[in-house]
Design a protein around this motif. Structure first.
Motif, mmCIF file in Angstrom:
data_model
loop_
_atom_site.group_PDB
_atom_site.id
_atom_site.type_symbol
_atom_site.label_atom_id
_atom_site.label_comp_id
_atom_site.label_asym_id
_atom_site.label_seq_id
_atom_site.Cartn_x
_atom_site.Cartn_y
_atom_site.Cartn_z
ATOM 1 N N THR A 127 40.563 56.265 39.536
ATOM 2 C CA THR A 127 40.170 55.713 40.833
ATOM 3 C C THR A 127 40.260 54.183 40.819
ATOM 4 N N SER A 128 40.773 53.616 41.883
ATOM 5 C CA SER A 128 40.859 52.152 41.977
ATOM 6 C C SER A 128 39.572 51.590 42.568
ATOM 7 N N SER A 129 39.270 50.351 42.192
ATOM 8 C CA SER A 129 38.105 49.687 42.784
ATOM 9 C C SER A 129 38.481 49.029 44.114
ATOM 10 N N TYR A 130 37.460 48.613 44.826
ATOM 11 C CA TYR A 130 37.612 47.926 46.109
ATOM 12 C C TYR A 130 36.860 46.604 45.977
ATOM 13 N N THR A 131 37.512 45.507 46.354
ATOM 14 C CA THR A 131 36.955 44.183 46.069
ATOM 15 C C THR A 131 36.062 43.657 47.184
ATOM 16 N N ILE A 132 34.901 43.167 46.770
ATOM 17 C CA ILE A 132 34.012 42.456 47.681
ATOM 18 C C ILE A 132 34.101 40.978 47.303
ATOM 19 N N GLY A 133 34.819 40.191 48.102
ATOM 20 C CA GLY A 133 34.961 38.759 47.818
ATOM 21 C C GLY A 133 33.649 38.027 48.061
ATOM 22 N N ILE A 134 33.637 36.758 47.703
ATOM 23 C CA ILE A 134 32.440 35.946 47.929
ATOM 24 C C ILE A 134 32.299 35.685 49.427
ATOM 25 N N SER A 135 31.075 35.723 49.924
ATOM 26 C CA SER A 135 30.887 35.421 51.347
ATOM 27 C C SER A 135 29.464 34.953 51.571
ATOM 28 N N LEU A 305 43.752 48.045 42.516
ATOM 29 C CA LEU A 305 44.943 47.910 43.364
ATOM 30 C C LEU A 305 44.557 48.138 44.823
ATOM 31 N N ASP A 306 43.843 47.150 45.352
ATOM 32 C CA ASP A 306 43.298 47.300 46.705
ATOM 33 C C ASP A 306 43.839 46.241 47.670
ATOM 34 N N GLY A 307 44.797 45.419 47.224
ATOM 35 C CA GLY A 307 45.268 44.296 48.054
ATOM 36 C C GLY A 307 45.711 44.732 49.445
ATOM 37 N N ASN A 308 46.344 45.913 49.524
ATOM 38 C CA ASN A 308 46.832 46.373 50.828
ATOM 39 C C ASN A 308 45.719 46.916 51.719
ATOM 40 N N VAL A 309 44.685 47.516 51.108
ATOM 41 C CA VAL A 309 43.625 48.059 51.972
ATOM 42 C C VAL A 309 42.662 46.970 52.461
ATOM 43 N N LEU A 310 42.782 45.763 51.882
ATOM 44 C CA LEU A 310 41.986 44.638 52.398
ATOM 45 C C LEU A 310 42.636 44.039 53.649
ATOM 46 N N LEU A 311 43.865 44.487 53.958
ATOM 47 C CA LEU A 311 44.608 43.910 55.094
ATOM 48 C C LEU A 311 44.280 44.580 56.413
ATOM 49 N N ALA A 312 44.320 43.760 57.470
ATOM 50 C CA ALA A 312 44.158 44.313 58.818
ATOM 51 C C ALA A 312 45.502 44.776 59.360
ATOM 52 N N ASP A 313 46.603 44.276 58.779
ATOM 53 C CA ASP A 313 47.922 44.492 59.389
ATOM 54 C C ASP A 313 49.037 44.647 58.360
ATOM 55 N N ASP A 314 48.894 45.607 57.440
ATOM 56 C CA ASP A 314 49.953 45.840 56.446
ATOM 57 C C ASP A 314 51.231 46.284 57.168
ATOM 58 N N PRO A 315 52.331 45.525 57.021
ATOM 59 C CA PRO A 315 53.560 45.908 57.728
ATOM 60 C C PRO A 315 54.272 47.116 57.090
ATOM 61 N N TYR A 316 53.870 47.493 55.867
ATOM 62 C CA TYR A 316 54.584 48.540 55.135
ATOM 63 C C TYR A 316 53.677 49.722 54.811
ATOM 64 N N LYS A 317 54.338 50.844 54.532
ATOM 65 C CA LYS A 317 53.654 52.070 54.155
ATOM 66 C C LYS A 317 54.197 52.477 52.794
ATOM 67 N N GLY A 318 53.320 52.753 51.841
ATOM 68 C CA GLY A 318 53.781 53.152 50.509
ATOM 69 C C GLY A 318 52.810 54.127 49.901
ATOM 70 N N VAL A 319 52.248 53.782 48.717
ATOM 71 C CA VAL A 319 51.265 54.678 48.102
ATOM 72 C C VAL A 319 50.082 54.879 49.043
ATOM 73 N N GLY A 320 49.489 56.057 48.977
ATOM 74 C CA GLY A 320 48.274 56.296 49.748
ATOM 75 C C GLY A 320 47.067 55.746 49.002
ATOM 76 N N ASN A 321 45.981 55.512 49.711
ATOM 77 C CA ASN A 321 44.712 55.161 49.075
ATOM 78 C C ASN A 321 43.611 55.894 49.818
ATOM 79 N N ALA A 322 43.158 57.013 49.210
ATOM 80 C CA ALA A 322 42.095 57.808 49.826
ATOM 81 C C ALA A 322 40.816 57.542 49.056
ATOM 82 N N ALA A 323 39.975 56.667 49.597
ATOM 83 C CA ALA A 323 38.701 56.315 48.957
ATOM 84 C C ALA A 323 38.895 55.875 47.508
ATOM 85 N N GLY A 324 39.949 55.089 47.276
ATOM 86 C CA GLY A 324 40.198 54.569 45.934
ATOM 87 C C GLY A 324 41.138 55.431 45.109
ATOM 88 N N GLU A 325 41.429 56.662 45.578
ATOM 89 C CA GLU A 325 42.393 57.512 44.867
ATOM 90 C C GLU A 325 43.783 57.126 45.339
#
Ligand SMILES: [Mg+2]
Length: 339
Positions: A127-135, A305-325
């Motif tokens: 399972t991949s992690s999901y990043t919480i940046g500083i805020s 590997l969460d860089g794409n799920v942090l995006l509001a507007d990913d122009p591409y479709k590739g690997v799926g990410n279902a809750a980190g899977e």
């Protein structure tokens, strides 16, 4: 058939401002490459890190100036190609990564195989992690709400209000946390104090606790720390790996730092040889970069590997990410297409 190359800059926007110990951004400009043999098109992406190199405009200028040499590179012979890319672009790892990825994708599409298969990897990924940046502390509950489906969180620390951040997170969730300090603890005493504290907070590992040039201190911290230490700013290129023995337990490999899949593969082999646990990481990237690194995913103990799920507007479709899977397809090459 002769190869042709198209390139463009795409602006990608994150759902939240993405802040780490040394920077804060709400959008990123990435360079997208399309390498064609007339039938198949291979995609590549350069998401340059400001810590290591210049931005997308500089990358475009490098491509323009070297277009003919780029198009004469081998699609199959990746070792010779990578050596040539390093000679051509010693100043841009992200461009090396974009070109190497585009060539690998084209090769995979030409032979009709997914890259994970060509790399002798598998589709079995942790399972991949999901990043919480500083805020600001006030935004943390909203970010954690967005992260609800993801069981593993990676938290960015290294501020002067780390304790407040952790309190705000722990008020909302008891999920396992991975902590990335991004070189934020400047003295061994600070790092020891930080480590002692985080051991109590259900943290799985510490990433780059101290500045990369304080490797001796990091080795001392490792003797002290019950938590595994993972290198990131210290593990840039394949040649860095042997020198990290004794200072780290794991190595974070990123395409944009190491110069592409060919070098990532080399870092995987070196990490295995030196008995480091492998982590695969990313920048804020589209599904091109994330799908590329995911092809090596089965070699890793930890995935970030969460860089794409942090995006509001990913122009591409590739690997799926279902809750980190992360779901790798059987499609040829990277398995990426325009959304
Ligand atoms: Mg990191």
């Amino acid at each position: 058939m002769a190869l042709s190359l198209k390139w463009s800059i795409k602006r990608i926007t994150t759902k939240f401002e993405f802040k780490i110990a040394r920077s804060a951004e709400s959008y990123y400009d990435v360079v997208i490459l399309e390498l064609s043999d007339g039938i198949n098109t291979g995609y590549g992406e350069a998401a340059p890190s400001k810590r290591y190199e210049k931005g997308p405009e500089a990358i475009l200028a490098l491509i323009e100036a070297n277009k003919h040499q780029i198009l004469s590179l081998s699609v199959e012979d990746y070792e010779t190609r990578q050596a040539a890319l390093e000679n051509m672009f010693p100043q841009s790892y992200a461009l090396q990564a974009a070109l190497d990825t585009a060539f690998w994708d084209l090769h995979g599409r030409q032979v009709g195989k997914p890259l994970w298969e060509l790399f002798k990897a598998s589709q079995e990924l942790v399972t991949s992690s999901y990043t919480i940046g500083i805020s600001d502390l006030s935004v943390i509950p909203e970010k954690l709400k967005e992260a609800t489906p993801y069981p593993l969180l990676k938290i960015k620390l290294g501020t002067d209000y780390d304790h407040d951040i952790m309190r705000a997170i722990r008020a909302e969730t008891d999920k396992v946390l991975r902590v990335d300090v991004n070189e934020g603890w400047k003295t061994l005493d600070d790092a020891k104090r930080g480590t002692e504290w985080l051991v109590q907070e259900n943290v799985e590992f510490l990433e780059q606790p101290m500045p990369a040039d304080q490797l001796d201190d990091i080795a001392k911290l490792r003797e002290f720390s019950p938590l595994p230490l993972v290198a990131d700013e210290n593990s840039v290129r394949p040649e860095d790996v042997p020198g990290l023995v004794g200072a780290y337990d794991g190595i974070n490999i990123k395409l944009m730092k190491c110069g592409g899949l060919s070098n990532a593969l080399k870092m995987v082999e070196l990490s295995q040889k030196h008995q480091f646990d492998i982590m695969l990481g990313c920048m804020v990237e589209t599904s091109i970069g994330i799908s590329a690194m995911s092809q090596l995913g089965s070699f890793a103990r930890w995935l970030d590997l969460d860089g794409n799920v942090l995006l509001a507007d990913d122009p591409y479709k590739g690997v799926g990410n279902a809750a980190g899977e992360i779901i790798l397809s059987n499609k040829s090459g990277l398995g990426v297409e325009l959304r």
